[in-house]
Design a protein around this motif. Structure first.
Motif, PDB file in Angstrom:
ATOM      1  N   ALA A 243      45.239  16.434   6.959  1.00 21.23           N
ATOM      2  CA  ALA A 243      46.237  17.479   7.219  1.00 21.23           C
ATOM      3  C   ALA A 243      46.462  17.595   8.725  1.00 21.23           C
ATOM      4  O   ALA A 243      45.549  17.407   9.527  1.00 21.23           O
ATOM      5  N   ASP A 244      47.694  17.895   9.095  1.00 21.86           N
ATOM      6  CA  ASP A 244      48.036  18.052  10.507  1.00 21.86           C
ATOM      7  C   ASP A 244      47.739  19.459  11.014  1.00 21.86           C
ATOM      8  O   ASP A 244      47.536  19.659  12.207  1.00 21.86           O
ATOM      9  N   ASP A 245      47.726  20.417  10.090  1.00 17.56           N
ATOM     10  CA  ASP A 245      47.412  21.793  10.472  1.00 17.56           C
ATOM     11  C   ASP A 245      46.938  22.533   9.230  1.00 17.56           C
ATOM     12  O   ASP A 245      47.130  22.056   8.103  1.00 17.56           O
ATOM     13  N   TYR A 246      46.341  23.701   9.441  1.00 18.29           N
ATOM     14  CA  TYR A 246      45.750  24.477   8.351  1.00 18.29           C
ATOM     15  C   TYR A 246      45.915  25.940   8.716  1.00 18.29           C
ATOM     16  O   TYR A 246      45.263  26.426   9.637  1.00 18.29           O
ATOM     17  N   LEU A 247      46.818  26.637   8.035  1.00 18.02           N
ATOM     18  CA  LEU A 247      47.054  28.055   8.290  1.00 18.02           C
ATOM     19  C   LEU A 247      46.587  28.865   7.091  1.00 18.02           C
ATOM     20  O   LEU A 247      46.756  28.442   5.949  1.00 18.02           O
ATOM     21  N   THR A 248      46.012  30.026   7.359  1.00 19.23           N
ATOM     22  CA  THR A 248      45.520  30.859   6.270  1.00 19.23           C
ATOM     23  C   THR A 248      46.454  32.038   6.020  1.00 19.23           C
ATOM     24  O   THR A 248      47.103  32.551   6.932  1.00 19.23           O
ATOM     25  N   LYS A 249      46.530  32.429   4.742  1.00 18.55           N
ATOM     26  CA  LYS A 249      47.308  33.598   4.325  1.00 18.55           C
ATOM     27  C   LYS A 249      46.424  34.825   4.451  1.00 18.55           C
ATOM     28  O   LYS A 249      45.232  34.729   4.179  1.00 18.55           O
ATOM     29  N   PRO A 250      46.947  35.952   4.795  1.00 20.77           N
ATOM     30  CA  PRO A 250      48.327  36.141   5.233  1.00 20.77           C
ATOM     31  C   PRO A 250      48.526  35.542   6.617  1.00 20.77           C
ATOM     32  O   PRO A 250      47.612  35.535   7.438  1.00 20.77           O
ATOM     33  N   PHE A 251      49.726  35.052   6.863  1.00 19.05           N
ATOM     34  CA  PHE A 251      50.020  34.410   8.137  1.00 19.05           C
ATOM     35  C   PHE A 251      51.109  35.176   8.871  1.00 19.05           C
ATOM     36  O   PHE A 251      51.887  35.908   8.264  1.00 19.05           O
ATOM     37  N   GLU A 252      51.132  34.995  10.166  1.00 17.22           N
ATOM     38  CA  GLU A 252      52.198  35.577  10.980  1.00 17.22           C
ATOM     39  C   GLU A 252      53.377  34.614  10.968  1.00 17.22           C
ATOM     40  O   GLU A 252      53.191  33.391  11.048  1.00 17.22           O
ATOM     41  N   GLU A 253      54.574  35.153  10.896  1.00 16.22           N
ATOM     42  CA  GLU A 253      55.787  34.337  10.918  1.00 16.22           C
ATOM     43  C   GLU A 253      55.799  33.407  12.137  1.00 16.22           C
ATOM     44  O   GLU A 253      56.070  32.220  12.019  1.00 16.22           O
ATOM     45  N   SER A 254      55.464  33.948  13.287  1.00 15.08           N
ATOM     46  CA  SER A 254      55.480  33.159  14.522  1.00 15.08           C
ATOM     47  C   SER A 254      54.449  32.025  14.475  1.00 15.08           C
ATOM     48  O   SER A 254      54.679  30.946  15.016  1.00 15.08           O
ATOM     49  N   GLU A 255      53.321  32.268  13.820  1.00 15.99           N
ATOM     50  CA  GLU A 255      52.269  31.258  13.693  1.00 15.99           C
ATOM     51  C   GLU A 255      52.768  30.057  12.889  1.00 15.99           C
ATOM     52  O   GLU A 255      52.574  28.901  13.268  1.00 15.99           O
ATOM     53  N   LEU A 256      53.440  30.335  11.771  1.00 15.50           N
ATOM     54  CA  LEU A 256      53.969  29.260  10.934  1.00 15.50           C
ATOM     55  C   LEU A 256      55.065  28.491  11.658  1.00 15.50           C
ATOM     56  O   LEU A 256      55.052  27.253  11.697  1.00 15.50           O
ATOM     57  N   LEU A 257      56.006  29.206  12.254  1.00 10.35           N
ATOM     58  CA  LEU A 257      57.116  28.540  12.945  1.00 10.35           C
ATOM     59  C   LEU A 257      56.620  27.712  14.127  1.00 10.35           C
ATOM     60  O   LEU A 257      57.112  26.607  14.381  1.00 10.35           O
ATOM     61  N   SER A 258      55.627  28.215  14.834  1.00 10.36           N
ATOM     62  CA  SER A 258      55.045  27.480  15.954  1.00 10.36           C
ATOM     63  C   SER A 258      54.359  26.201  15.474  1.00 10.36           C
ATOM     64  O   SER A 258      54.507  25.137  16.075  1.00 10.36           O
ATOM     65  N   ALA A 259      53.609  26.298  14.372  1.00  5.66           N
ATOM     66  CA  ALA A 259      52.936  25.116  13.822  1.00  5.66           C
ATOM     67  C   ALA A 259      53.955  24.060  13.416  1.00  5.66           C
ATOM     68  O   ALA A 259      53.771  22.869  13.680  1.00  5.66           O
ATOM     69  N   ILE A 260      55.048  24.483  12.790  1.00  2.64           N
ATOM     70  CA  ILE A 260      56.095  23.544  12.375  1.00  2.64           C
ATOM     71  C   ILE A 260      56.724  22.879  13.592  1.00  2.64           C
ATOM     72  O   ILE A 260      56.849  21.648  13.648  1.00  2.64           O
ATOM     73  N   GLU A 261      57.116  23.682  14.566  1.00  2.00           N
ATOM     74  CA  GLU A 261      57.753  23.132  15.769  1.00  2.00           C
ATOM     75  C   GLU A 261      56.840  22.145  16.495  1.00  2.00           C
ATOM     76  O   GLU A 261      57.286  21.085  16.940  1.00  2.00           O
ATOM     77  N   ASN A 262      55.568  22.491  16.604  1.00  2.00           N
ATOM     78  CA  ASN A 262      54.626  21.602  17.295  1.00  2.00           C
ATOM     79  C   ASN A 262      54.480  20.270  16.569  1.00  2.00           C
ATOM     80  O   ASN A 262      54.422  19.214  17.202  1.00  2.00           O
ATOM     81  N   ARG A 263      54.413  20.291  15.240  1.00  2.94           N
ATOM     82  CA  ARG A 263      54.293  19.044  14.468  1.00  2.94           C
ATOM     83  C   ARG A 263      55.561  18.210  14.598  1.00  2.94           C
ATOM     84  O   ARG A 263      55.502  16.991  14.724  1.00  2.94           O
TER      85      ARG A 263
END
Length: 124
Positions: free
Chosen positions: A98-118
């Motif tokens: 996996a390229d990243d691993y985010l846990t729920k509940p997540f912050e909107e900014s955290e998810l968008l940042s992870a996507i942009e970085n990948r």
């Protein structure tokens, strides 16, 4: 417009996350389980995949293992988005590739940042 495949079995989480991603100007295709997600990944060939781990029929670990062996999907960045927050779960996901691993509940900014970085990393 970048394409995202969201694989999530919980309807509310899937719909809310899909709306969030569409508002951020992503084209989103959703799947309600791992088997459906694999089919859509090979047809849709998204720029990035976001996947839950705990799902019926085929869990997220299985999805990642199958997609990572297919030349058409093996290079697509893969982010786990899951309630499984134990250190062993994180390590297992990362060991599978996996390229990243985010846990729920997540912050909107955290998810968008992870996507942009990948996505940025893939364009290098």
């Amino acid at each position: 417009m970048k394409k995202i495949l969201l694989i999530e079995d919980n309807n509310d989480v899937r719909e809310t996350t899909c709306d969030l991603l569409e508002l951020a100007n992503y084209e989103v295709v959703t799947a309600k389980n791992g088997k459906e997600g694999i089919k859509k990944a090979t047809l849709f060939l998204p720029d990035i995949i976001i996947c839950d781990i705990m799902m019926p029929e085929l869990n997220g670990y299985g999805v990642l293992q199958i997609l990572s062996t297919d030349p058409k999907t093996s290079k697509i960045p893969f982010i786990f988005l899951t309630a499984k927050s134990e250190k062993e779960d994180l390590r297992k996901g990362m060991n599978l590739g996996a390229d990243d691993y985010l846990t729920k509940p997540f912050e909107e900014s955290e998810l968008l940042s992870a996507i942009e970085n990948r996505l940025k990393k893939m364009n290098l």
